[in-house]
Design an enzyme around this catalytic site. Structure first.
Site, PDB file in Angstrom:
ATOM      1  N   HIS A 125      -7.549  -5.896   0.523  1.00 56.16           N
ATOM      2  CA  HIS A 125      -6.363  -5.065   0.816  1.00 56.16           C
ATOM      3  C   HIS A 125      -5.445  -5.423   2.079  1.00 56.16           C
ATOM      4  O   HIS A 125      -4.609  -5.063   2.413  1.00 56.16           O
ATOM      5  CB  HIS A 125      -6.793  -3.541   0.921  1.00 56.16           C
ATOM      6  N   ASP A 134     -10.083  -5.167  -4.029  1.00 52.83           N
ATOM      7  CA  ASP A 134      -9.503  -4.140  -2.827  1.00 52.83           C
ATOM      8  C   ASP A 134     -10.347  -3.074  -3.182  1.00 52.83           C
ATOM      9  O   ASP A 134     -10.450  -2.273  -4.200  1.00 52.83           O
ATOM     10  CB  ASP A 134      -8.294  -4.005  -3.405  1.00 52.83           C
ATOM     11  N   SER A 136       0.827  -1.132   0.127  1.00 54.22           N
ATOM     12  CA  SER A 136      -0.204  -0.059  -0.046  1.00 54.22           C
ATOM     13  C   SER A 136       0.896   1.409  -0.015  1.00 54.22           C
ATOM     14  O   SER A 136       1.670   1.421  -0.729  1.00 54.22           O
ATOM     15  CB  SER A 136      -0.876   0.177   1.223  1.00 54.22           C
TER      16      SER A 136
END
Lengths: 302, 302
Positions: free
Chosen positions: B279, B245, B168
């Site tokens: 995620h 996600d 991320s």
């Protein structure tokens, strides 16, 4: 099996889905439900491989956590998901005790008793049904595990058989419940179990609260005493113990007592002292695959 | 190598051992040290396979964590230890920003600025050196990672080469630092990276704080812009992205921008959209072994 089940999850009004995450070839779920045994909401995690999600019955292992832990510790830190995905195995982690809820919501939460010591009260049920107040009203984790949750799991998920394993206080729980209710479980294993709770300071403190001072009663809830009394029930059981575990050194675990009980009961026991390893989830993640494979093999034989 | 190093850990007065746990054929360590770049104490975790503990140089991978995370998230939940043990690979996880310490102790902790938004401030450094106050004094994570920590790691541990990966915001960091400093890293990979921080709401908020309103400056710290500008640096890079996600859907990740930048730069990119995955660290644990093996292969070629 001649019957056919279509498991459409979430399947039942008894279960509330808390979360779901894709993980390997399966899904990591959390559910909550209102327990009649503990009179509280209870939360458990369940890893469902795709076979089980599709309704094909899979062997399951029920993991009983140790002191202070809830379902998160093992679900985040034990690293069971990959091998369960590969084997097609369900992994269920209940909480280690009833809990007070932080808010007085509408789902029946009650003010559960607690104790300032980490080895008594919330997070420290020892998986028994307490007989003394203030514990007797909520601390009925034996009934919760072997009756209520057991039946709920078999009704709601595509489970072919259930083995039981646990860590520390949960290892005590796995041995105790596995030998008290051998018709319910096809396999047992434990990681650094409390082997003789009635002879450890942790267990003595908890049993005094839950049962009172009568040490004859304590014996009924001592894992090694139970193994010795009940006799051989499983073709083999697997126990891993860190050789550098501080709780082994200070007498909380009493591992030789389990070995002696198994010898007396003629219960085959694979007991491995693992050099350098402590009591942590780093130890658990190192050896959990061997435990999953043990339960898998036993399930194939059942 | 013609020189011989005897790494006796803890090796240096610069590092304070926080914890050590045996895990597979190696040890999971945490260390803290006083950083000159951030002017705060910084904590990192490092998994050292037995080969590295014995002083044999091993390839290392530096993992940059995402928003809100410190070293614990990846160390507990990513499940890298088994494969690192099998490969003989070192895994290092620094914190994602400087932090305020909870007590004013003697180790130099300062009152680090923060922001109430989870995507700005502590836990959200974007691995850049901030130029605006109040951030510029402490938020120098680029210098911390590629200079201070990098040199410290190479001095204190038996490291043969270093690859960089991240998740991320940390995936942004891995791509940005890997392409800005290709002489320092032998390999890059990322899990659900923020690919174009200057075009995502998260990154725009952070860059406004750290650099001001000049969008030309933002571009210098945008991973995809950096890849396109710098050009091909690695024989291949690996990126996994969950197809389900939520942050991909809402535009925080801008994954196609990275693909376009790699095409422009003629930088070979393996980009995999993984069906059903979100995620979370459940996604990360599912694919991290592929990343470890990518870094391992690149290290063999270096």
């Amino acid at each position: 099996m001649s019957d056919y089940y279509s498991f459409n999850l979430p399947a039942s009004s008894k279960l509330t889905s808390v979360s779901v995450n894709r993980c390997f070839d399966g899904e990591q779920h959390y559910y909550s439900h209102q327990s009649t045994a503990t009179k509280t909401p209870m939360t458990f995690s369940i890893y469902l491989p795709d076979e089980a999600m599709a309704g094909n019955r899979c062997p399951a292992v029920l993991y009983l956590s140790g002191l202070t832990c809830n379902a998160d510790n093992v679900t985040h830190k034990a690293h069971f998901q990959q091998r369960c995905s590969e084997l097609g195995m369900i992994f269920i982690a209940p909480d280690s005790s009833p809990r007070s809820s932080s808010s007085s919501d509408a789902d029946g939460a009650t003010d559960v008793p607690n104790d300032e010591r980490y080895f008594v009260g919330q997070g420290a049920s020892y998986y028994v049904d307490a007989t003394r107040e203030p514990w007797a009203d909520n601390f009925n984790m034996q009934s919760y595990i072997v009756d209520e949750l057991y039946d709920l799991l078999r009704a709601e998920f595509a489970i072919s058989s259930i083995g039981v394993m646990g860590h520390s206080m949960g290892g005590h729980g796995a041995l105790l419940l596995g030998f008290k209710f051998p018709s319910k479980f096809v396999s047992i294993s434990a990681l650094s179990p409390v082997c003789a709770a009635s002879e450890s300071a942790w267990g003595q403190a908890a049993f005094t609260e839950y049962f009172g001072e009568d040490k004859a009663v304590w014996k009924e809830f001592d894992a090694s005493h139970t193994v010795a009394t009940v006799g051989q029930q499983y073709s083999s059981i697997l126990v891993d113990q860190g050789a550098a575990d501080e709780f082994l050194a200070d007498g909380q675990l009493q591992t030789p007592k389990l070995q002696q009980a198994c010898e007396k009961a003629k219960q085959p026991l694979t007991l491995r002292y693992q050099a350098g390893h402590d009591h942590s989830y780093y130890f658990i993640q190192t050896f959990i695959n061997d435990h999953l494979e043990h339960h898998w093999r036993m399930a194939q034989l059942s």
